[in-house]
Design a protein around this motif. Structure first.
Motif, PDB file in Angstrom:
ATOM      1  N   SER A  40       0.753  -1.027  -0.123  1.00 22.45           N
ATOM      2  CA  SER A  40      -0.060  -0.071   0.177  1.00 22.45           C
ATOM      3  C   SER A  40       1.073   1.406   0.056  1.00 22.45           C
ATOM      4  CB  SER A  40      -0.680  -0.079   1.670  1.00 22.45           C
ATOM      5  OG  SER A  40      -2.316  -1.141   0.891  1.00 22.45           O
ATOM      6  N   ASP A  61      -7.079   0.379  -2.870  1.00 24.05           N
ATOM      7  CA  ASP A  61      -6.706  -0.492  -1.754  1.00 24.05           C
ATOM      8  C   ASP A  61      -7.562  -0.345  -0.863  1.00 24.05           C
ATOM      9  OD1 ASP A  61      -4.737  -1.596  -0.482  1.00 24.05           O
ATOM     10  OD2 ASP A  61      -3.996   0.660   0.842  1.00 24.05           O
ATOM     11  N   HIS A  87      -3.517   3.559   7.808  1.00 28.58           N
ATOM     12  CA  HIS A  87      -3.709   4.075   6.006  1.00 28.58           C
ATOM     13  C   HIS A  87      -4.230   5.368   5.980  1.00 28.58           C
ATOM     14  CE1 HIS A  87      -2.751   0.925   3.341  1.00 28.58           C
ATOM     15  NE2 HIS A  87      -3.280   0.201   4.721  1.00 28.58           N
TER      16      HIS A  87
END
Length: 175
Positions: A14, A80, A49
């Motif tokens: 990611s 993602d 994230h």
């Protein structure tokens, strides 16, 4: 340019994908993960994230990735991840006997027709033992098939290992 970014859990896939698209003037970040309400560890991962994303990126939380790609104006997009998308599809269709083939077809068609830069992050599940449970085997089988189909329509495929890219399908130079 469509890029499939594969990697194991905590491989850095990611982060690598985010760095790859960081230079885009505008970006839509598509988060497919489930809500983190009941699980503090999952909430922490989601927060990590979110905290890495620049404020200039727009974020859409959805599992209907195909519909989003079809209706979105051509803007650079990062999805993602496809493991979350597949989990939601299996939840809808049934883990034991429901088919996700139509969902996969729809997603692959949407990716194939998307004209802006696109990064798709997906777990690579083919480097481990065969899972002990039927649902885990189903997930790995379906994800393996999805990754293979997407690799065919993406111009680039990269496997991220320990935060480093290993180019599986580099862009071919134009002559």
């Amino acid at each position: 340019m469509r890029t499939l970014v594969l990697g194991g859990i905590r491989s850095g896939k990611s982060r690598w994908a985010e760095e790859m698209v960081a230079g885009e003037p505008s970006l839509c970040y598509v988060a497919t993960g489930a809500a983190a309400d009941a699980d503090p560890a999952w909430a922490h991962r989601v927060a990590e994230h979110r905290d890495r994303r620049p404020a200039s990126w727009s974020t859409v939380e959805t599992t209907d990735v195909a519909a989003l790609l079809r209706v979105r104006p051509p803007t650079a997009t990062l999805v993602d991840d496809l493991g979350g998308w597949l989990t939601a599809a299996l939840d809808r269709r049934g883990w034991e006997d429901g088919s996700v083939a139509a969902d996969v077809d729809e997603l692959v068609d949407a990716v194939d027709g998307f004209t802006a830069p696109l990064a798709l992050v997906s777990p690579e599940v083919g480097l481990t033992v065969v899972a002990a449970t039927a649902s885990a085997r189903r997930f790995t089988d379906e994800l393996g098939t999805l990754n293979q189909r997407l690799a065919q329509c993406c111009e680039q495929v990269v496997l991220v290992v320990a935060g480093l890219p290993v180019w599986v399908k580099p862009t071919k130079a134009l002559n």
